[in-house]
Design an enzyme around this catalytic site. Structure first.
Site, PDB file in Angstrom:
ATOM      1  CG  ASP A  78      21.615  -1.170   0.729  1.00  0.00           C
ATOM      2  OD1 ASP A  78      21.318  -2.277   0.258  1.00  0.00           O
ATOM      3  OD2 ASP A  78      20.900  -0.566   1.570  1.00  0.00           O
ATOM      4  CG  HIS A 112      18.592   0.434   4.272  1.00  0.00           C
ATOM      5  ND1 HIS A 112      18.194  -0.331   3.189  1.00  0.00           N
ATOM      6  CD2 HIS A 112      17.462   0.858   4.878  1.00  0.00           C
ATOM      7  CE1 HIS A 112      16.862  -0.372   3.159  1.00  0.00           C
ATOM      8  NE2 HIS A 112      16.398   0.337   4.170  1.00  0.00           N
ATOM      9  CG  ASP A 130      18.111  -0.920  -0.694  1.00  0.00           C
ATOM     10  OD1 ASP A 130      19.139  -0.340  -1.105  1.00  0.00           O
ATOM     11  OD2 ASP A 130      18.080  -1.565   0.370  1.00  0.00           O
ATOM     12  CG  HIS A 184      22.007  -3.470   7.887  1.00  0.00           C
ATOM     13  ND1 HIS A 184      22.265  -2.116   7.950  1.00  0.00           N
ATOM     14  CD2 HIS A 184      21.036  -3.626   6.947  1.00  0.00           C
ATOM     15  CE1 HIS A 184      21.483  -1.474   7.079  1.00  0.00           C
ATOM     16  NE2 HIS A 184      20.734  -2.371   6.454  1.00  0.00           N
TER      17      HIS A 184
END
Ligand code: ZN
Length: 313
Positions: A166, A168, A250, A129
């Protein structure tokens, strides 16, 4: 050839407030899972700290000054320093972030030298991120992007790719890669979900960004189709000279931060398939780095399955 695991105890010294999902126990769970007998043949390497010269390829000087000077100085006196709503620094955070990025750099150097075939960087804080100018979403430096740009600058590679599974979207890696047609970023992720980016319409300057958003509740079938039909063929067409994996776990069904329904076998499969592409286009050179994964038991099983797939590649 062997698989390497690169980590450093300093990555445990990045502390977060009670109840924060991105906690030192995550890395302990991963490290313990890799201590079992089946992993005795791994090459184990201590991560060096990344040099400023490597970090500035991915990040602005202003972000380096914030993380390594301003916020680090305030955190050194004790307590937490807020970077954004869910990103904090403790006294050990700057050093942890330097080791995390340094691990990926060391992994690139080892793979290029033929010291090992591929490598998993067991590090935190995560990185995907972190944008060029902004730390966010539990991430301080974008370790995988720093490693990718190191591979180009130091090892004279032209085309490198990051695959990010991931749950996200890796807005940071996309941001850093967006304007360079020789940097390919492919992400599968849940949408809607933090950080709210990662739409198919975000394609980079030359179609070098590939986003596949999956709905909440998506499982093995959707994930498999996404990779088999879209991400893996595009990766192979791009023909990178080095492949990186943002290995967040995740999207596992037990993860508390998202609603996808994968299990460890899905991550093992994706890892193996990425390695097959790597064997065809770049001599098998694959380096992965831990991103998310917040259920400790699931995280440990996923990391083991991922490393097993790297070893069998
Ligand atoms: Zn994540």
């Amino acid at each position: 050839m062997v698989t390497a695991v690169i980590t450093h105890e300093d990555c445990l010294a990045h502390e977060t407030p009670p109840g924060h999902p991105e906690r030192p126990a995550r890395l302990v769970a991963v490290q313990e899972s890799l201590n079992s007998v089946e992993f005795q043949c791994l090459t184990r390497i201590e991560a060096p700290a990344a040099a400023t010269a490597a970090l500035v390829r991915a990040h602005s000087q202003a972000l380096l000054d914030l993380i390594l000077k301003d916020a680090a100085r305030r955190a050194a006196t004790g307590g937490f320093v807020g970077i954004d709503a869910d990103t904090v620094m403790s006294a050990g955070s700057a050093q942890a972030a330097l080791r995390a990025a340094g691990a990926v750099i060391r992994a690139v150097d080892g793979a290029m030298a033929g010291e090992f075939a591929n490598a998993f960087c067991a590090v935190r804080p995560p990185g995907h991120h972190a944008e060029r100018d902004r730390a966010m979403g539990f991430c301080l430096f974008n370790s995988i992007a720093v490693g990718a740009l190191h591979a180009r600058a130091v090892h004279r590679l032209l085309k490198v790719a990051v695959v990010d599974f991931d749950v996200h979207h890796g807005n940071g890696t996309q941001d850093i890669f967006y304007a360079d047609p020789n940097l390919f970023y492919a992400s599968s992720h849940q949408s809607p979900l933090y950080p709210g980016t990662g739409f198919a319409s975000e394609r980079g300057v030359a179609g070098n960004i590939l986003n596949v958003a999956l709905p909440p509740g998506a499982g093995s079938a959707e994930f498999g189709t996404t990779y088999s039909n879209t991400i893996l063929p595009a990766l192979e067409r791009f023909a990178p000279q080095f492949i990186f994996i943002s290995a967040g776990f995740d999207a596992h069904r037990d993860d508390p931060l998202a609603d996808m329904q994968l299990d460890e076998s899905d991550f093992a499969w994706a890892t193996a398939e990425i390695c097959k592409v790597a064997a065809r286009v770049c001599g098998g050179r694959v380096v992965s780095a831990l991103e998310g994964g917040y259920d400790l038991d699931a995280l440990a099983r996923c990391a083991s399955a991922h490393v097993r797939a790297l070893m069998e590649a």
